[in-house]
Write a protein that holds these residues in place. Structure first.
Motif, PDB file in Angstrom:
ATOM      1  N   ALA A   1       0.781  -1.337   0.160  1.00 43.08           N
ATOM      2  CA  ALA A   1      -0.209   0.196   0.078  1.00 43.08           C
ATOM      3  C   ALA A   1       0.914   1.254   0.038  1.00 43.08           C
ATOM      4  O   ALA A   1       1.991   1.222   0.357  1.00 43.08           O
ATOM      5  N   TRP A   2       0.353   2.344  -0.441  1.00 43.77           N
ATOM      6  CA  TRP A   2       0.937   3.663  -0.358  1.00 43.77           C
ATOM      7  C   TRP A   2      -0.031   4.551   0.182  1.00 43.77           C
ATOM      8  O   TRP A   2      -1.174   4.661  -0.224  1.00 43.77           O
ATOM      9  N   VAL A   3       0.486   5.251   1.478  1.00 49.69           N
ATOM     10  CA  VAL A   3      -0.701   6.085   1.791  1.00 49.69           C
ATOM     11  C   VAL A   3       0.096   7.707   2.310  1.00 49.69           C
ATOM     12  O   VAL A   3       1.320   7.668   2.639  1.00 49.69           O
ATOM     13  N   GLN A   4      -0.634   8.342   2.374  1.00 50.02           N
ATOM     14  CA  GLN A   4      -0.381   9.871   2.861  1.00 50.02           C
ATOM     15  C   GLN A   4      -1.095  10.051   4.268  1.00 50.02           C
ATOM     16  O   GLN A   4      -2.134   9.957   4.306  1.00 50.02           O
ATOM     17  N   ASP A   5      -0.087  10.069   5.370  1.00 42.93           N
ATOM     18  CA  ASP A   5      -0.761  10.319   6.540  1.00 42.93           C
ATOM     19  C   ASP A   5      -1.284  11.743   6.768  1.00 42.93           C
ATOM     20  O   ASP A   5      -1.115  12.722   6.152  1.00 42.93           O
ATOM     21  N   ARG A   6      -1.873  11.838   8.092  1.00 41.23           N
ATOM     22  CA  ARG A   6      -2.700  13.076   8.346  1.00 41.23           C
ATOM     23  C   ARG A   6      -1.744  14.322   8.176  1.00 41.23           C
ATOM     24  O   ARG A   6      -2.307  15.551   8.414  1.00 41.23           O
ATOM     25  N   PHE A   7      -0.336  14.102   8.501  1.00 37.16           N
ATOM     26  CA  PHE A   7       0.558  15.179   8.381  1.00 37.16           C
ATOM     27  C   PHE A   7       1.084  15.358   6.898  1.00 37.16           C
ATOM     28  O   PHE A   7       1.908  16.432   6.788  1.00 37.16           O
ATOM     29  N   GLY A   8       0.577  14.466   6.213  1.00 36.39           N
ATOM     30  CA  GLY A   8       1.210  14.700   4.598  1.00 36.39           C
ATOM     31  C   GLY A   8       2.390  13.943   4.238  1.00 36.39           C
ATOM     32  O   GLY A   8       2.737  14.057   3.070  1.00 36.39           O
ATOM     33  N   VAL A   9       2.725  13.257   5.213  1.00 29.44           N
ATOM     34  CA  VAL A   9       4.234  12.233   4.832  1.00 29.44           C
ATOM     35  C   VAL A   9       3.474  11.123   4.288  1.00 29.44           C
ATOM     36  O   VAL A   9       2.702  10.509   4.439  1.00 29.44           O
ATOM     37  N   SER A  10       4.295  10.710   3.250  1.00 35.01           N
ATOM     38  CA  SER A  10       4.041   9.504   2.510  1.00 35.01           C
ATOM     39  C   SER A  10       4.645   8.455   2.888  1.00 35.01           C
ATOM     40  O   SER A  10       5.911   8.433   3.106  1.00 35.01           O
ATOM     41  N   TRP A  11       4.150   7.129   3.182  1.00 32.29           N
ATOM     42  CA  TRP A  11       4.577   6.005   3.459  1.00 32.29           C
ATOM     43  C   TRP A  11       4.221   4.809   2.240  1.00 32.29           C
ATOM     44  O   TRP A  11       2.959   4.605   2.061  1.00 32.29           O
ATOM     45  N   GLN A  12       5.273   3.992   1.969  1.00 33.46           N
ATOM     46  CA  GLN A  12       4.721   2.805   1.203  1.00 33.46           C
ATOM     47  C   GLN A  12       4.882   1.804   2.217  1.00 33.46           C
ATOM     48  O   GLN A  12       6.003   1.361   2.811  1.00 33.46           O
ATOM     49  N   LEU A  13       4.016   0.870   2.168  1.00 30.66           N
ATOM     50  CA  LEU A  13       4.205  -0.344   3.098  1.00 30.66           C
ATOM     51  C   LEU A  13       4.417  -1.782   2.339  1.00 30.66           C
ATOM     52  O   LEU A  13       3.611  -1.846   1.184  1.00 30.66           O
ATOM     53  N   SER A  14       5.275  -2.705   2.569  1.00 31.87           N
ATOM     54  CA  SER A  14       5.120  -3.786   1.921  1.00 31.87           C
ATOM     55  C   SER A  14       5.319  -4.961   2.778  1.00 31.87           C
ATOM     56  O   SER A  14       5.950  -4.963   3.635  1.00 31.87           O
ATOM     57  N   LEU A  15       4.778  -6.303   2.329  1.00 30.70           N
ATOM     58  CA  LEU A  15       4.854  -7.467   2.725  1.00 30.70           C
ATOM     59  C   LEU A  15       5.272  -8.491   1.836  1.00 30.70           C
ATOM     60  O   LEU A  15       4.557  -8.531   0.833  1.00 30.70           O
TER      61      LEU A  15
END
Length: 131
Positions: free
Chosen positions: A116-130
């Motif tokens: 998944a790829w999300v932008q959190d409530r602060f605007g920082v983007s995270w890519q999550l991988s399993l």
């Protein structure tokens, strides 16, 4: 050997809130140090002059800018996190996407068992991988 490249996040008054949030989302994670603006310094007294926290062993620096900028975070750069279990990626995705934006839905993809790829409530983007 100490890493020579460290992510650095600039906030405007939300650095401590964001740092505490990230430390609550990830494990292991911890706040390493916080230096605050004092009276008569360039930033708002008590706000974060510079702080360091770690997420899964990666040190991340952050500040509360004392100057308003006409820019913020962009998804063009993101923090990539390898998750160790389906439970971890599901929980992390849920927490980071709450109040933020899903840029790529949590699902199976040809390149990962789940990602998944999300932008959190602060605007920082995270890519999550399993994998």
């Amino acid at each position: 050997m100490e890493p020579k490249v460290t992510p650095f996040l600039m906030f405007e008054g939300q650095a401590e809130e964001a740092m505490n949030f990230y430390v609550s989302v990830f494990s292991p994670a911890e706040i390493l140090r916080v230096t605050r603006y004092g009276p008569n310094e360039s930033g708002t007294e008590g706000s974060v002059m510079q702080a360091a926290f770690s997420v899964k062993g990666q040190t991340i620096l952050c500040i509360d800018s004392s100057v308003h900028h006409a820019f913020t975070f962009t998804p063009a750069i993101s923090l990539f996190v390898d998750c160790e279990s389906e439970e971890e990626i599901d929980e992390t995705f849920a927490k980071l996407s709450e109040g933020g934006a899903v840029l790529m839905p949590l699902a199976a993809y040809p390149f990962a068992k789940k990602s998944a790829w999300v932008q959190d409530r602060f605007g920082v983007s995270w890519q999550l991988s399993l994998n």
